[in-house]
Design a protein around this motif. Structure first.
Motif, mmCIF file in Angstrom:
data_model
loop_
_atom_site.group_PDB
_atom_site.id
_atom_site.type_symbol
_atom_site.label_atom_id
_atom_site.label_comp_id
_atom_site.label_asym_id
_atom_site.label_seq_id
_atom_site.Cartn_x
_atom_site.Cartn_y
_atom_site.Cartn_z
ATOM 1 N N MET A 1 0.853 -1.192 0.000
ATOM 2 C CA MET A 1 0.000 0.000 0.000
ATOM 3 C C MET A 1 0.883 1.234 0.000
ATOM 4 O O MET A 1 1.826 1.321 0.785
ATOM 5 C CB MET A 1 -0.890 0.010 1.245
ATOM 6 C CG MET A 1 -1.808 1.228 1.338
ATOM 7 S SD MET A 1 -2.893 1.121 2.772
ATOM 8 C CE MET A 1 -1.714 1.165 4.121
ATOM 9 N N LYS A 3 2.192 4.570 1.053
ATOM 10 C CA LYS A 3 2.050 5.207 2.361
ATOM 11 C C LYS A 3 3.098 6.279 2.517
ATOM 12 O O LYS A 3 4.224 6.004 2.858
ATOM 13 C CB LYS A 3 2.192 4.163 3.443
ATOM 14 C CG LYS A 3 2.101 4.682 4.856
ATOM 15 C CD LYS A 3 2.206 3.515 5.782
ATOM 16 C CE LYS A 3 2.569 3.948 7.167
ATOM 17 N NZ LYS A 3 2.773 2.815 8.049
ATOM 18 N N GLU A 206 3.052 -3.451 12.914
ATOM 19 C CA GLU A 206 3.975 -2.849 11.964
ATOM 20 C C GLU A 206 5.336 -2.734 12.634
ATOM 21 O O GLU A 206 5.455 -2.132 13.703
ATOM 22 C CB GLU A 206 3.450 -1.481 11.545
ATOM 23 C CG GLU A 206 4.250 -0.807 10.449
ATOM 24 C CD GLU A 206 3.563 0.451 9.955
ATOM 25 O OE1 GLU A 206 3.993 1.540 10.366
ATOM 26 O OE2 GLU A 206 2.598 0.341 9.182
ATOM 27 N N GLY A 224 6.828 -1.702 8.077
ATOM 28 C CA GLY A 224 5.646 -2.296 7.489
ATOM 29 C C GLY A 224 5.155 -3.498 8.240
ATOM 30 O O GLY A 224 5.723 -3.893 9.270
ATOM 31 N N ASP A 229 3.679 -4.804 2.093
ATOM 32 C CA ASP A 229 3.358 -3.539 2.726
ATOM 33 C C ASP A 229 4.596 -2.927 3.373
ATOM 34 O O ASP A 229 4.491 -2.182 4.334
ATOM 35 C CB ASP A 229 2.258 -3.746 3.779
ATOM 36 C CG ASP A 229 1.738 -2.429 4.334
ATOM 37 O OD1 ASP A 229 1.599 -1.481 3.546
ATOM 38 O OD2 ASP A 229 1.494 -2.350 5.553
#
Length: 240
Positions: A1, A3, A206, A224, A229
């Motif tokens: 994603m 970010k 995370e 992440g 991610d």
């Protein structure tokens, strides 16, 4: 994603942890951070960082291949004025308290959305509560708990976030959460003593891992919750 580093630091975001070591968190002894590249799964962001003659943040140039902007910082009595030029021009204003910490921030998102962020601290200048309000609507609040100078938990209406740290590593330039605040506002408003190791919210954890050079500077940080991610921040310094 995708970010962005500068979009993970405000009330209502999924990560909150940031730390404060000095008034110039991108400096490390005689070195200053001048470049930052953040790369994830199929995306990349670049930041060029410049300083004024007084050593304070002067401007940040951002690009991601399709979007670019510049944040320029002007320092006045009790405030920092941030002029954003580029795709979505705007002006953000940081109001400082007597200690030089952020008291409240007025942030413009486009031409019609204005959000006000407010900060409450204890006698040790540790952040205890934040709130945000957009266009005079409902107020979103978050409260902070500490242990030995480190934020251990942030609680808000959407849930709680739990933090762990590398307790053998003091707070230092290169923590992506620190840089997120500083690049966006020219000030770091959350204070902890050590480098963050993980942030957990609900069923998601995370993690952040760091790479250091021989002098102890952080040269990269990977953050992440899974292989798809993960984002890696790589830093460039100017050392005198």
């Amino acid at each position: 994603m995708h970010k962005s580093i500068v979009l993970t630091v405000l009330v209502g975001a999924t990560t909150f942890l940031s730390c404060h070591k000095s008034d110039h968190p991108a400096s490390n002894n005689s070195c200053k951070l001048t470049g930052l590249q953040v790369k994830g799964n199929g995306w990349s962001e670049n930041y060029i960082i410049a300083y004024g003659s007084d050593g304070r943040l002067s401007n940040v140039q951002y690009s991601d291949g399709s979007t670019s902007y510049t944040r320029s910082f002007t320092y006045a009595s009790g405030m920092i004025i941030i002029n954003i030029t580029g795709t979505s021009p705007a002006i953000d204003t940081v109001f400082l308290n007597a200690n030089g910490d952020a008291d409240h921030i007025i942030m413009h998102m486009g031409s019609s959305n204005v959000t006000v962020y407010r900060f409450t601290y204890d006698s040790n200048r540790q952040l205890t509560k934040t709130s945000s309000q957009t266009n005079g609507g409902g107020v979103i609040e978050a409260t902070y708990q500490y242990n030995n100078g480190d934020i251990t938990e942030v609680d808000q209406a959407g849930g709680s976030y739990i933090y762990s740290y590398y307790t053998d590593k003091p707070s230092a330039p290169g923590d992506p959460e620190v840089l997120g605040q500083w690049i966006q506002f020219g000030v770091v408003y959350q204070k902890v003593r050590h480098l963050v190791k993980s942030i957990s919210g609900g069923s998601v954890t995370e993690s952040i891992t760091y790479t250091f050079d021989a002098s102890g500077k952080i040269i990269s940080a990977t953050q992440g919750s899974g292989s798809n991610d993960m984002a890696t921040s790589t830093y460039t310094y100017d050392c005198n």
